[in-house]
Design an enzyme around this catalytic site. Structure first.
Site, PDB file in Angstrom:
ATOM      1  N   TYR A 126       0.799  -1.222   0.000  1.00 35.29           N
ATOM      2  CA  TYR A 126       0.000   0.000   0.000  1.00 35.29           C
ATOM      3  C   TYR A 126       0.836   1.278   0.000  1.00 35.29           C
ATOM      4  O   TYR A 126       0.352   2.336  -0.411  1.00 35.29           O
ATOM      5  CB  TYR A 126      -0.985  -0.017   1.165  1.00 35.29           C
ATOM      6  CG  TYR A 126      -2.178  -0.904   0.891  1.00 35.29           C
ATOM      7  CD1 TYR A 126      -3.254  -0.440   0.142  1.00 35.29           C
ATOM      8  CD2 TYR A 126      -2.216  -2.220   1.349  1.00 35.29           C
ATOM      9  CE1 TYR A 126      -4.347  -1.256  -0.138  1.00 35.29           C
ATOM     10  CE2 TYR A 126      -3.293  -3.049   1.079  1.00 35.29           C
ATOM     11  CZ  TYR A 126      -4.365  -2.560   0.332  1.00 35.29           C
ATOM     12  OH  TYR A 126      -5.422  -3.371   0.050  1.00 35.29           O
TER      13      TYR A 126
ATOM     14  N   GLY B 291     -12.322  -8.843  -3.652  1.00 34.97           N
ATOM     15  CA  GLY B 291     -13.664  -9.022  -3.126  1.00 34.97           C
ATOM     16  C   GLY B 291     -13.985 -10.496  -2.992  1.00 34.97           C
ATOM     17  O   GLY B 291     -13.160 -11.361  -3.315  1.00 34.97           O
ATOM     18  N   ALA B 292     -15.183 -10.786  -2.515  1.00 32.94           N
ATOM     19  CA  ALA B 292     -15.608 -12.181  -2.372  1.00 32.94           C
ATOM     20  C   ALA B 292     -15.990 -12.735  -3.740  1.00 32.94           C
ATOM     21  O   ALA B 292     -16.387 -11.997  -4.645  1.00 32.94           O
ATOM     22  CB  ALA B 292     -16.790 -12.268  -1.416  1.00 32.94           C
TER      23      ALA B 292
ATOM     24  N   THR C  46     -17.079   0.127 -12.507  1.00 38.69           N
ATOM     25  CA  THR C  46     -17.103  -0.339 -13.900  1.00 38.69           C
ATOM     26  C   THR C  46     -18.530  -0.462 -14.415  1.00 38.69           C
ATOM     27  O   THR C  46     -18.771  -0.354 -15.626  1.00 38.69           O
ATOM     28  CB  THR C  46     -16.388  -1.693 -14.031  1.00 38.69           C
ATOM     29  OG1 THR C  46     -16.881  -2.599 -13.023  1.00 38.69           O
ATOM     30  CG2 THR C  46     -14.882  -1.530 -13.872  1.00 38.69           C
TER      31      THR C  46
ATOM     32  N   ASN D 160     -21.427  -3.221 -23.835  1.00 41.65           N
ATOM     33  CA  ASN D 160     -20.665  -3.820 -24.941  1.00 41.65           C
ATOM     34  C   ASN D 160     -21.304  -5.127 -25.396  1.00 41.65           C
ATOM     35  O   ASN D 160     -21.389  -5.417 -26.594  1.00 41.65           O
ATOM     36  CB  ASN D 160     -19.222  -4.061 -24.510  1.00 41.65           C
ATOM     37  CG  ASN D 160     -18.438  -2.771 -24.349  1.00 41.65           C
ATOM     38  OD1 ASN D 160     -18.825  -1.733 -24.860  1.00 41.65           O
ATOM     39  ND2 ASN D 160     -17.338  -2.838 -23.628  1.00 41.65           N
TER      40      ASN D 160
ATOM     41  N   ARG E 245     -24.523  -4.272 -27.335  1.00 43.72           N
ATOM     42  CA  ARG E 245     -24.215  -3.839 -28.695  1.00 43.72           C
ATOM     43  C   ARG E 245     -23.839  -5.029 -29.574  1.00 43.72           C
ATOM     44  O   ARG E 245     -24.285  -5.133 -30.725  1.00 43.72           O
ATOM     45  CB  ARG E 245     -23.065  -2.826 -28.683  1.00 43.72           C
ATOM     46  CG  ARG E 245     -23.430  -1.456 -28.142  1.00 43.72           C
ATOM     47  CD  ARG E 245     -22.189  -0.588 -27.952  1.00 43.72           C
ATOM     48  NE  ARG E 245     -21.430  -0.481 -29.177  1.00 43.72           N
ATOM     49  CZ  ARG E 245     -20.098  -0.605 -29.238  1.00 43.72           C
ATOM     50  NH1 ARG E 245     -19.394  -0.893 -28.168  1.00 43.72           N
ATOM     51  NH2 ARG E 245     -19.484  -0.453 -30.393  1.00 43.72           N
TER      52      ARG E 245
ATOM     53  N   HIS F  83     -25.290  -3.274 -12.436  1.00 39.79           N
ATOM     54  CA  HIS F  83     -24.528  -4.318 -13.124  1.00 39.79           C
ATOM     55  C   HIS F  83     -24.939  -5.624 -12.458  1.00 39.79           C
ATOM     56  O   HIS F  83     -24.313  -6.094 -11.511  1.00 39.79           O
ATOM     57  CB  HIS F  83     -23.022  -4.088 -12.974  1.00 39.79           C
ATOM     58  CG  HIS F  83     -22.190  -5.252 -13.452  1.00 39.79           C
ATOM     59  ND1 HIS F  83     -22.250  -5.724 -14.749  1.00 39.79           N
ATOM     60  CD2 HIS F  83     -21.300  -6.039 -12.805  1.00 39.79           C
ATOM     61  CE1 HIS F  83     -21.423  -6.751 -14.876  1.00 39.79           C
ATOM     62  NE2 HIS F  83     -20.839  -6.960 -13.715  1.00 39.79           N
TER      63      HIS F  83
END
Length: 308
Positions: free
Chosen positions: A66, A80-81, A144, A151, A154, A176
């Site tokens: 870090y 993350g999980a 994100t 995408n 499309r 999402h």
């Protein structure tokens, strides 16, 4: 705010390592540092990418900690999980929140003062968790979101119409996840609305919507995880920030009254540049799409509350 050409990625798993590889190939940053709770994993991925880099763009890639985020202009969080087979992304919100908060806490204690890009699932909720923990302005904490979903949307529309994906515009909005909204009202082919372009041609909307929403699950069922699509979305967002492109991308951001939604992260088309989210756009949506977007926001509120 940091202005160096260094990007740090927390989480050297499938998504984080693939994102680092994609960023290396683009040659956007002079330095890429990988950080992981398993230093050996980060070191192995960094060495592997650095070996590939010998015949690519000149980039310094290493496994760090870090302390290395202090001089980074962008910090990507993929830690993350993990979901189990068939499990919705929202099911892991509580576990992921603990991990994301710890990552952000350590980064802020190290002096990070750039832009956060969050890809940990469930992406919208984890972006909001990260923003609250960081104390950074919401425009500098970006998820994100539905960039990858858009995408996919499309591509699948283009496949049905036998045109190139680049020939059309189409947005997926909201979460999402399972409540995402396929905004057919935003579809344009050569400037034409979808119904005008179709001119009576058969078009299977339910099949496309189902395929787009289930795409991540289908990929994970086949290979155990997803990586290339989301990693490319991460790289694209970082590119837009780093180059101050001022491009429009559907990403997860904090809403401040758009469509009557307040104080929750979800995806809308956003103007992205060096300062992060410069403007949130509100395309004209059909009535049923607006209703679905409000429902998506409600699901995200519930998931955020459950995450603690």
């Amino acid at each position: 705010m940091a202005t160096t050409s260094r990007i740090a990625i927390v989480g050297a798993g499938n998504v984080g390592a693939t994102a680092a590889y994609a960023l290396m190939l683009r040659g956007l940053f002079a330095e890429i540092v990988l950080i992981d709770q398993t230093p050996e994993r980060a070191a192995a991925e960094a060495t592997d990418i650095a070996d590939a880099n010998a015949i690519a763009q000149p980039v310094r890639i290493w496994a760090g900690d870090y302390a290395d985020v202090t001089d980074a202009s962008i910090l990507v969080i993929t830690a993350g999980a993990a979901t189990k087979a068939g499990e919705p992304r929202t099911a892991i919100a509580g576990k992921s929140a603990v991990i994301v908060r710890d990552c952000v806490r350590q980064a802020m204690e190290a002096g990070f003062d750039g832009i956060l890009v969050v890809a940990s699932n469930p992406a919208d909720v984890m972006t909001q968790v990260a923003q609250a923990m960081s104390g950074l302005p919401s425009e500098r904490v970006i998820g994100t979101g539905t960039l990858l979903d858009s995408n996919r949307f499309r591509k699948r529309i283009a496949d049905q119409l036998s045109v190139a994906p680049g020939a059309l515009e189409a947005l997926v909005l909201g979460e999402h996840g399972d409540s995402e909204v396929m905004a057919y009202s935003t579809v344009r082919i050569g400037g034409m609305e979808l119904e005008t372009y179709l001119a009576g041609q058969s078009f299977d909307r339910p099949a496309i919507a189902h395929d787009v929403m289930r795409a991540g699950y289908t990929i994970a069922e086949g290979k155990g995880y997803t990586s290339f699509g989301v990693a490319t979305a991460i790289a694209r967002i970082c590119e837009a920030i780093h180059r101050d492109e001022r491009v429009i991308l559907p990403v997860s951001t904090m809403l401040r009254g758009q469509y009557g939604i307040e104080g929750i992260y979800l995806s809308l088309p956003c103007l992205i540049g060096a300062g992060g989210v410069l403007r949130i756009l509100t395309p004209a949506l059909a009535a049923d799409e607006q209703t679905a977007l409000l429902a998506s926001a409600d699901i995200l509120r519930q998931t955020l509350q459950a995450a603690g």
